[in-house]
Design a protein around this motif. Structure first.
Motif, PDB file in Angstrom:
ATOM      1  N   TYR A  64       0.866  -1.186   0.000  1.00 35.25           N
ATOM      2  CA  TYR A  64       0.000   0.000   0.000  1.00 35.25           C
ATOM      3  C   TYR A  64       0.907   1.242   0.000  1.00 35.25           C
ATOM      4  O   TYR A  64       2.043   1.180   0.491  1.00 35.25           O
ATOM      5  CB  TYR A  64      -0.870  -0.053   1.261  1.00 35.25           C
ATOM      6  N   PRO A  65       0.415   2.379  -0.543  1.00 41.34           N
ATOM      7  CA  PRO A  65       1.244   3.590  -0.502  1.00 41.34           C
ATOM      8  C   PRO A  65       1.754   3.874   0.915  1.00 41.34           C
ATOM      9  O   PRO A  65       1.040   3.664   1.893  1.00 41.34           O
ATOM     10  CB  PRO A  65       0.272   4.694  -0.943  1.00 41.34           C
ATOM     11  N   SER A  67       4.031   2.332   2.599  1.00 49.21           N
ATOM     12  CA  SER A  67       4.448   1.219   3.454  1.00 49.21           C
ATOM     13  C   SER A  67       5.932   0.892   3.267  1.00 49.21           C
ATOM     14  O   SER A  67       6.437  -0.056   3.858  1.00 49.21           O
ATOM     15  CB  SER A  67       3.567  -0.012   3.197  1.00 49.21           C
ATOM     16  N   ASN A  70       9.400   2.130  -1.954  1.00 47.47           N
ATOM     17  CA  ASN A  70      10.633   2.615  -2.592  1.00 47.47           C
ATOM     18  C   ASN A  70      11.861   1.936  -1.974  1.00 47.47           C
ATOM     19  O   ASN A  70      12.837   1.647  -2.658  1.00 47.47           O
ATOM     20  CB  ASN A  70      10.760   4.138  -2.443  1.00 47.47           C
ATOM     21  N   TRP A  71      11.774   1.682  -0.698  1.00 47.29           N
ATOM     22  CA  TRP A  71      12.866   1.038   0.048  1.00 47.29           C
ATOM     23  C   TRP A  71      13.068  -0.406  -0.413  1.00 47.29           C
ATOM     24  O   TRP A  71      14.155  -0.822  -0.817  1.00 47.29           O
ATOM     25  CB  TRP A  71      12.498   1.106   1.531  1.00 47.29           C
ATOM     26  N   TYR A 103       6.336   0.939 -11.231  1.00 44.33           N
ATOM     27  CA  TYR A 103       4.991   0.871 -10.631  1.00 44.33           C
ATOM     28  C   TYR A 103       4.001   0.462 -11.715  1.00 44.33           C
ATOM     29  O   TYR A 103       3.777   1.192 -12.689  1.00 44.33           O
ATOM     30  CB  TYR A 103       4.601   2.195  -9.969  1.00 44.33           C
ATOM     31  N   HIS A 127       0.718  -0.854  -5.886  1.00 43.95           N
ATOM     32  CA  HIS A 127      -0.062  -0.522  -4.686  1.00 43.95           C
ATOM     33  C   HIS A 127      -1.451  -1.163  -4.770  1.00 43.95           C
ATOM     34  O   HIS A 127      -2.294  -0.912  -3.913  1.00 43.95           O
ATOM     35  CB  HIS A 127      -0.274   0.997  -4.593  1.00 43.95           C
ATOM     36  N   ARG A 149       2.822  -2.439   6.675  1.00 41.00           N
ATOM     37  CA  ARG A 149       3.375  -1.559   7.712  1.00 41.00           C
ATOM     38  C   ARG A 149       2.263  -1.226   8.699  1.00 41.00           C
ATOM     39  O   ARG A 149       1.076  -1.220   8.314  1.00 41.00           O
ATOM     40  CB  ARG A 149       3.885  -0.269   7.039  1.00 41.00           C
ATOM     41  N   PHE A 161       2.763  13.062   3.032  1.00 45.36           N
ATOM     42  CA  PHE A 161       2.961  12.929   1.584  1.00 45.36           C
ATOM     43  C   PHE A 161       1.870  13.687   0.816  1.00 45.36           C
ATOM     44  O   PHE A 161       2.158  14.380  -0.159  1.00 45.36           O
ATOM     45  CB  PHE A 161       2.922  11.442   1.224  1.00 45.36           C
ATOM     46  N   LYS A 216      13.261  -2.870   9.343  1.00 45.16           N
ATOM     47  CA  LYS A 216      13.906  -1.814  10.130  1.00 45.16           C
ATOM     48  C   LYS A 216      14.692  -2.439  11.297  1.00 45.16           C
ATOM     49  O   LYS A 216      15.826  -2.057  11.571  1.00 45.16           O
ATOM     50  CB  LYS A 216      12.787  -0.906  10.647  1.00 45.16           C
ATOM     51  N   SER A 247      19.992   1.602   3.406  1.00 45.36           N
ATOM     52  CA  SER A 247      19.702   2.271   4.680  1.00 45.36           C
ATOM     53  C   SER A 247      19.002   3.596   4.369  1.00 45.36           C
ATOM     54  O   SER A 247      19.171   4.161   3.283  1.00 45.36           O
ATOM     55  CB  SER A 247      20.994   2.539   5.457  1.00 45.36           C
ATOM     56  N   PHE A 248      18.215   4.055   5.313  1.00 42.12           N
ATOM     57  CA  PHE A 248      17.482   5.306   5.095  1.00 42.12           C
ATOM     58  C   PHE A 248      18.455   6.444   4.767  1.00 42.12           C
ATOM     59  O   PHE A 248      18.223   7.229   3.849  1.00 42.12           O
ATOM     60  CB  PHE A 248      16.637   5.641   6.334  1.00 42.12           C
ATOM     61  N   MET A 251      19.770   6.143   1.169  1.00 44.32           N
ATOM     62  CA  MET A 251      18.746   6.403   0.166  1.00 44.32           C
ATOM     63  C   MET A 251      18.351   7.878   0.159  1.00 44.32           C
ATOM     64  O   MET A 251      18.121   8.463  -0.888  1.00 44.32           O
ATOM     65  CB  MET A 251      17.525   5.498   0.376  1.00 44.32           C
ATOM     66  N   GLY A 270      11.536   7.879   7.889  1.00 42.70           N
ATOM     67  CA  GLY A 270      12.014   6.507   7.795  1.00 42.70           C
ATOM     68  C   GLY A 270      12.101   5.775   9.120  1.00 42.70           C
ATOM     69  O   GLY A 270      13.006   4.977   9.329  1.00 42.70           O
TER      70      GLY A 270
HETATM   71  N1  LIG Z   1      15.540   3.094   3.327  1.00 49.25           N
HETATM   72  C1  LIG Z   1      14.462   3.318   4.053  1.00 49.25           C
HETATM   73  N2  LIG Z   1      14.394   2.918   5.344  1.00 49.25           N
HETATM   74  C2  LIG Z   1      13.298   3.159   6.089  1.00 49.25           C
HETATM   75  N3  LIG Z   1      12.201   3.817   5.637  1.00 49.25           N
HETATM   76  C3  LIG Z   1      12.223   4.240   4.359  1.00 49.25           C
HETATM   77  C4  LIG Z   1      13.336   4.013   3.516  1.00 49.25           C
HETATM   78  N4  LIG Z   1      13.059   4.547   2.300  1.00 49.25           N
HETATM   79  C5  LIG Z   1      11.832   5.094   2.389  1.00 49.25           C
HETATM   80  N5  LIG Z   1      11.321   4.920   3.622  1.00 49.25           N
HETATM   81  C6  LIG Z   1      10.035   5.411   4.145  1.00 49.25           C
HETATM   82  O1  LIG Z   1       8.948   4.733   3.505  1.00 49.25           O
HETATM   83  C7  LIG Z   1       7.823   5.624   3.446  1.00 49.25           C
HETATM   84  C8  LIG Z   1       7.411   5.808   1.992  1.00 49.25           C
HETATM   85  O2  LIG Z   1       6.775   4.649   1.555  1.00 49.25           O
HETATM   86  P1  LIG Z   1       6.650   4.299  -0.012  1.00 49.25           P
HETATM   87  O3  LIG Z   1       7.979   4.256  -0.607  1.00 49.25           O
HETATM   88  O4  LIG Z   1       5.815   3.074  -0.099  1.00 49.25           O
HETATM   89  O5  LIG Z   1       5.845   5.562  -0.558  1.00 49.25           O
HETATM   90  S1  LIG Z   1       5.097   5.709  -1.964  1.00 49.25           S
HETATM   91  O6  LIG Z   1       3.694   5.395  -1.707  1.00 49.25           O
HETATM   92  O7  LIG Z   1       5.645   4.792  -2.944  1.00 49.25           O
HETATM   93  O8  LIG Z   1       5.241   7.114  -2.326  1.00 49.25           O
HETATM   94  C9  LIG Z   1       8.282   6.935   4.074  1.00 49.25           C
HETATM   95  O9  LIG Z   1       7.961   6.844   5.462  1.00 49.25           O
HETATM   96  P2  LIG Z   1       7.870   8.117   6.441  1.00 49.25           P
HETATM   97  O10 LIG Z   1       9.262   8.617   6.622  1.00 49.25           O
HETATM   98  O11 LIG Z   1       7.305   7.564   7.719  1.00 49.25           O
HETATM   99  O12 LIG Z   1       6.964   9.108   5.811  1.00 49.25           O
HETATM  100  C10 LIG Z   1       9.777   6.861   3.803  1.00 49.25           C
HETATM  101  O13 LIG Z   1      10.554   7.728   4.586  1.00 49.25           O
END
Ligand SMILES: Nc1ncnc2c1ncn2[C@@H]1O[C@H](COP(=O)(O)OS(=O)(=O)O)[C@@H](OP(=O)(O)O)[C@H]1O
Length: 312
Positions: A64-65, A67, A70-71, A103, A127, A149, A161, A216, A247-248, A251, A270
């Protein structure tokens, strides 16, 4: 050195320009009862998607968006590069930036025709709920990673977002957003319904479920498990490289190259438990009740460890 995702950056740029000339009520459209952003999805693309032919060796990430797609998409991209004896980040891997936006439901209706020419393994991210995915994904037993998530952090991330990117309706207050989140007015539909629909597939052998929180908590073990599921052997050194690159901090640092000027919006905090900065007690209880009603006793519900991540 990270390569820019030109297709993605170009697509978002164009979508933002289009969104800027739309009224707020035009930003979303409904398809089969679910809302989607008008600027990146279309009924024509959804129609074309129905006859998309999945391959058994496609690598599919569903989430889901907000969650963490991208990571996990970065982790999978690197694992696929390794399986092809390429160095992650240094050569064009799967879905090379110029080639196709991963996507699945985003883009023009002709993309599926172009995707027939992509070499295996193709990486796809979605998604969508399972009933809206092309049947061939399940019939051909493509392997899928299902990423979930905790719902309070999903809502929190989605709120920021929505206010950060013009493609989605923005909100004056968190309270207004929360009401919409709980009443199914989100792009890609209601998250709790998403979870209960996916729960029907949670036992399938070609689907592996993973939570944002467990990646995480223990990224190395998570990457190892994902690689094993997709049948990709990894040396200790390769494992460390994938963990480090995903890692956050890494990225976020690379995000101006991978995601252009929207990097800061896609890579926000993150972390886990940011919901505590937004939810009031009443909202927290409403989510607890809805979670209990929709999903708590199910396989996915238990996997989310709701009490640990969403209570106190
Ligand atoms: N590497 C890494 N580690 C931990 N967390 C990460 C990482 N990359 C992306 N994020 C966090 O993932 C959230 C975005 O989710 P999506 O990538 O699914 O978003 S989207 O719907 O595709 O736009 C968004 O969460 P929040 O920070 O809580 O807003 C991102 O910060």
């Amino acid at each position: 050195m990270e390569k820019p995702r030109k297709t993605f950056i170009g697509l978002v740029d164009k979508a933002i320009a289009a969104a800027n000339s739309m009224r707020p009520d035009e930003l979303l459209f409904s398809y089969k009862g679910i809302l989607y952003p008008t600027t990146v999805c279309s009924p024509e693309t959804f129609k074309a998607l129905e006859s998309f032919e999945a391959r058994r060796d496609d690598v599919i990430l569903a989430g889901y968006p907000k969650s963490g797609t991208n990571w996990l998409s970065q982790i999978l991209t690197d694992l696929i590069a390794i399986s092809q004896k390429k160095t992650p980040g240094s050569e064009s891997g799967v879905n090379a930036e110029e080639e196709e936006e991963p996507y699945l439901e985003i883009g023009d209706a002709e993309k599926y025709e172009r995707m027939t020419k992509l070499p295996s393994p193709r990486l796809m991210v979605t998604h969508l709920r399972p009933e809206n995915l092309p049947k061939s994904i399940f019939q051909n037993k493509a392997k899928m990673l299902l990423l979930i998530r905790n719902p309070k952090d999903v809502a929190t991330s989605y709120y920021h977002f929505s206010n950060g990117l013009a493609l989605l309706p923005s909100y004056e207050t968190w309270d207004d957003f929360f009401t919409d989140f709980m009443t199914k007015k989100m792009a890609w539909g209601c998250y709790l319904e998403y979870l209960s629909e996916w729960n029907k597939y949670a036992d399938k052998e070609n689907i592996m479920t993973i939570t944002y929180e467990e990646v995480k908590e223990n990224p190395a073990l998570s990457v190892k498990n994902i690689a094993t599921f997709f049948g990709i052997p990894l040396t200790e050194e390769q494992l460390q490289l994938v963990v480090e690159r995903s890692s956050f901090q890494s990225m976020k640092k690379n995000s101006d190259k991978t995601h252009g000027s929207f990097g800061n919006i896609f890579f926000r905090k993150g972390g886990v438990s940011d919901w505590k900065n937004l939810f009031n007690e009443d909202q927290s209880k409403r989510m607890d009740k809805a979670f209990e009603e929709h999903i708590a006793g199910t396989k996915l519900g238990k996997k989310l460890k709701y009490d640990l991540y969403c209570k106190a």
